[in-house]
Motif scaffolding. Structure first.
Motif, short mmCIF file in Angstrom:
data_model
loop_
_atom_site.label_atom_id
_atom_site.label_comp_id
_atom_site.label_asym_id
_atom_site.label_seq_id
_atom_site.Cartn_x
_atom_site.Cartn_y
_atom_site.Cartn_z
N ARG A 179 -39.76 -45.42 142.18
CA ARG A 179 -38.79 -46.00 142.02
C ARG A 179 -38.79 -46.82 140.82
N GLY A 180 -40.50 -48.00 140.83
CA GLY A 180 -40.54 -48.97 139.85
C GLY A 180 -40.23 -50.35 140.76
N PHE A 181 -40.17 -49.71 142.03
CA PHE A 181 -40.77 -51.28 142.94
C PHE A 181 -42.24 -51.09 143.13
N THR A 182 -43.01 -52.64 142.47
CA THR A 182 -44.35 -52.66 142.96
C THR A 182 -44.60 -53.42 143.38
N GLN A 183 -43.81 -54.93 143.21
CA GLN A 183 -45.16 -55.79 143.37
C GLN A 183 -43.92 -56.46 144.83
N PRO A 184 -45.18 -57.09 145.28
CA PRO A 184 -43.97 -57.34 146.94
C PRO A 184 -42.60 -58.33 146.89
#
Length: 580
Positions: free
Chosen positions: A40-45
Motif C-alpha cells: 500500500r506504499g507504507f514503507t517508513q516506520p
C-alpha cells in the motif's frame, strides 16, 4: 450485445520493500502485515506509526473551510437572538448522520429552537426544495442550515432570499458552473476552498461546522460554556462516512478509527437496540460491520418509507420503544431485500438483448424507486459497465440511479450532461448519481449516452482486481487477525486487503438464505481447512463453481465469523477461478 460475463484480471500490487516494525509496536508482527503495508506504499516506520496510531489532535482546523467564520458568526447571532433554526438534511444516511450530529451538538451547546426537515425520497425526491423553504418560513424559521444538499439548489436559495430566510449551505457535492446565492456556503469541493478537506462527506462537513461552533462558543464571553465532548457524536460521523464511501484518508481515517469505538459503546437506545438485534454488541466493530450489516438496515427505511425513518432510530432515547422499532426495521429490510432480488432478476432478463457495448440502461414499472441504486450497483458488478436503472411511474416519468464500476475512470454527471436538455433533473457524484427523465425521451437519452461513452473509449478497459499479498491457509491465524484488524479501518481510499490463495480445493458448497454460498476450503499442502463465504455471487461465479469438489485460485478478505457464541476466522471471497 452484452455477450459473456466479464472475467476480471487479477494483479498483484508490486513491492519489494520490507517494512520495519514501528517503535510503538511491542513484539514482532506477522511478516504478512509488513508485506501488506508495503504493497500500500507504507514503507517508513513513521508512516506506519501514523497509520496505526492516529491522533485527534492532528485534525485540521475547521476554520480552513471557506465560509466557516461567517457561518459561525451567524450562528452566534442566532443563539443570542433566540432564532428558530431548521437543519435541512438529505434523506440518505450521510445526510441523516449529519443532521443527527449537528442537532445533538447544537442542543448540547445550548440552542433550544432547532427543528429538522428531510425531504421524502419517494414523494419529494432529492434536493433542497423551494416549497419546503416556504413551509419552514411559515413556522417562524429565520435560519436554515443544509446538510449534504443544496449546492445546485438555486431556486430554493432564491426563495429563501425572497422570504428573508438566511441559509448556511453545507454540502460536499460538486457544484455547477454557478453557485447559489446563499448567506454563506461551506463546501470543501467548491473550487475556491483551499482547506484540503474535499474527502469529507456531508456529515463530515456538518461535523466540522460543529467543531468550529464549539470553539466559537468557548472563545466568546457572551455565549455559554460547557464541557460537552465532540467525541459524543463520532458514532454518527462514522455511520455517515462509511456509508457515503468517501476516502478513509487523513482526518476521515482518524475520526472513523475513534468513531468505531464510540459506536460500539453507544448508549443511544435506537442504535444500541439495532446492534443487539444484529448480534454486533459487546465487541469491537469494523468498518465492514457498519457498512455491510448495520447501515443497510437503516438505509432501507428511507428507501421504503414505511413510517419509521433513520433519524427516528438515531435520535430515539426511549429504551422501551427501541426494541419494537428495531423489529419494524428488520421487517422493512426483509421487504427491501425481496424487492431488490426480484428487480435484479428482471433487469438481467431485460438486458439479454441489450445492443450497446459501453453501458447498460434498464427501466421497469416493477422496480421500486427505493432500490434502483442497489440494482445499478449490482449490474456494474455483473457487466463491468456504467449502469443506469430507472423506476417507471404511472405518470410516465422515470426516476433512476446511475453507478460506475469500481475502478473505472469516467464521470456519470458529465455523461448525463451530454443529454441535459432531455432530462427533468440529474446530479450527484462522478461514480454515483441520480436522474429523472420522461419515458418518451429514453431512446434519445440512450443515443446520447452511447455517443458519450463511445467518445471516451479508446480501447476496452479490462476489469482489474488488485490484490495485496499471496498467502497460504496456515498463515491465517488469530495472531494475524489481531494485526489485520488493527491496520483498519478499511473503506474507500484504503480498501480492505485482498489476499490471493492458490491451489485451494473447495470440498463443498451450501446455499444460504439470500443466495449466498457457504464453502469449505482445503489446502492439500498443509491439510489446513477453513470456512468461506461467497456473498451474492455473480452469474459468472456461480457458473465457475459448477464443479465442486475442485481446485481454485481464490481472492478473499479475512474476517471474523460470530455464530452461536463462537468466534472463528473465515474468508469472504471476492473472486475465484477454476484451475485448469
Amino acid at each position: 450485445m452484452l455477450g459473456e460475463f466479464v472475467n476480471p484480471l487479477w494483479k498483484l500490487r508490486e513491492s519489494d520493500t520490507e517494512v520495519a516494525t514501528p517503535e510503538k509496536v511491542e513484539g514482532q508482527w506477522p511478516s504478512l502485515i509488513g508485506k501488506l503495508l508495503a504493497a500500500r506504499g507504507f514503507t517508513q516506520p513513521q508512516e506506519v506509526e501514523k497509520l496505526l496510531f492516529p491522533k485527534l489532535v492532528d485534525l485540521k482546523d475547521p476554520l480552513l473551510l471557506k465560509g466557516m467564520s461567517q457561518a459561525l458568526e451567524r450562528l452566534g447571532q442566532a443563539y443570542l437572538n433566540k432564532e428558530k433554526i431548521c437543519i435541512y438534511a438529505d434523506f440518505d444516511l450521510d445526510g441523516t448522520s449529519g443532521l443527527a450530529l449537528l442537532k445533538t451538538g447544537m442542543q448540547a451547546l445550548g440552542f433550544t429552537e432547532v427543528l429538522h426537515y428531510q425531504p421524502k425520497r419517494l414523494s419529494e425526491g432529492y434536493g433542497f426544495h423551494a416549497a419546503a423553504v416556504e413551509e419552514l418560513k411559515s413556522q417562524g424559521v429565520s435560519l436554515i442550515i443544509t446538510v449534504d444538499v443544496g449546492i445546485t439548489a438555486h431556486a430554493a436559495i432564491d426563495k429563501a432570499r425572497e422570504l428573508g430566510v438566511d441559509v448556511i449551505l453545507t454540502d460536499h457535492h460538486l457544484p455547477a458552473e454557478t453557485l447559489p446565492q446563499a448567506y454563506v456556503i461551506i463546501n470543501p469541493n467548491q473550487g475556491t476552498c483551499e482547506s484540503g478537506l474535499g474527502y469529507l462527506c456531508g456529515a463530515g462537513v456538518a461535523f466540522y461546522l460543529l467543531r468550529g461552533l464549539k470553539r466559537y462558543f468557548h472563545d466568546h464571553a457572551e455565549l455559554p460554556k460547557n464541557n460537552w465532548d465532540l467525541k459524543e457524536v463520532l458514532d454518527y460521523f462514522t455511520i455517515g462516512t462509511l456509508t457515503d464511501m468517501v476516502p478513509l484518508v487523513d482526518d476521515n481515517r482518524v475520526l472513523v478509527k475513534h468513531g468505531l469505538v464510540k459506536l460500539a459503546e453507544t448508549k443511544r437506545a435506537g442504535l444500541r437496540a439495532l446492534l443487539e438485534e444484529l448480534d454486533l454488541q459487546d465487541r469491537a466493530l469494523t468498518s465492514q460491520d457498519v457498512a455491510i450489516r448495520f447501515a443497510p438496515k437503516l438505509n432501507a427505511l428511507s428507501r421504503m418509507e414505511s413510517g419509521i425513518l433513520p433519524i427516528d432510530i438515531f435520535l430515539l432515547d426511549d429504551v422501551s420503544k427501541a426494541r419494537d422499532m428495531v423489529r419494524q426495521v428488520m421487517k422493512n429490510n426483509s421487504t427491501r431485500v425481496q424487492l431488490q432480488s426480484d428487480a435484479e432478476t428482471e433487469a438481467q432478463e431485460l438486458l439479454k438483448e441489450w445492443p450497446h457495448k459501453d453501458f447498460v440502461f434498464v427501466a421497469s414499472p416493477n422496480f421500486h424507486r427505493g432500490v434502483v441504486g442497489l440494482i445499478a450497483t449490482k449490474l456494474t458488478q455483473v457487466y463491468n459497465k456504467p449502469a443506469f436503472v430507472g423506476s417507471v411511474g404511472d405518470d410516465g416519468m422515470i426516476v433512476g440511479s446511475a453507478r460506475l464500476p469500481q475502478g473505472q475512470e469516467a464521470c456519470l454527471v458529465e455523461a448525463m450532461g451530454s443529454a441535459a436538455e432531455l432530462m427533468s433533473r440529474f446530479g450527484g457524484h462522478s461514480a454515483a448519481a441520480g436522474f429523472e427523465i420522461a419515458e418518451t425521451k429514453v431512446a434519445q437519452f440512450v443515443d446520447r449516452l452511447s455517443g458519450h461513452f463511445s467518445d471516451l473509449r479508446e480501447k476496452p478497459k479490462p476489469l482489474e482486481i488488485f490484490y495485496d499479498v499471496q498467502a497460504s491457509l496456515p498463515e491465517v491465524s488469530a495472531s494475524l487477525m489481531k494485526w489485520y484488524d488493527f491496520v483498519g479501518p478499511f473503506g474507500a481510499g484504503f480498501a480492505i486487503p485482498l489476499i490471493h490463495f492458490s491451489n485451494i480445493q473447495i470440498l463443498s458448497k451450501r446455499e444460504l438464505k439470500g443466495g449466498h454460498l457457504r464453502l469449505k476450503l482445503f489446502d492439500p499442502d498443509s491439510n489446513a481447512t477453513m470456512e468461506a463465504l461467497l456473498f451474492t455471487p455473480t452469474p459468472r461465479q456461480v457458473e465457475t463453481l459448477h464443479t465442486v469438489p475442485g481446485f481454485y485460485d481464490i481472492l478473499g478478505e479475512l474476517q471474523w465469523n460470530y455464530f452461536a457464541g463462537q468466534k472463528t476466522i473465515q474468508i469472504l471471497i471476492r473472486d475465484l477461478k477454476a484451475m485448469s
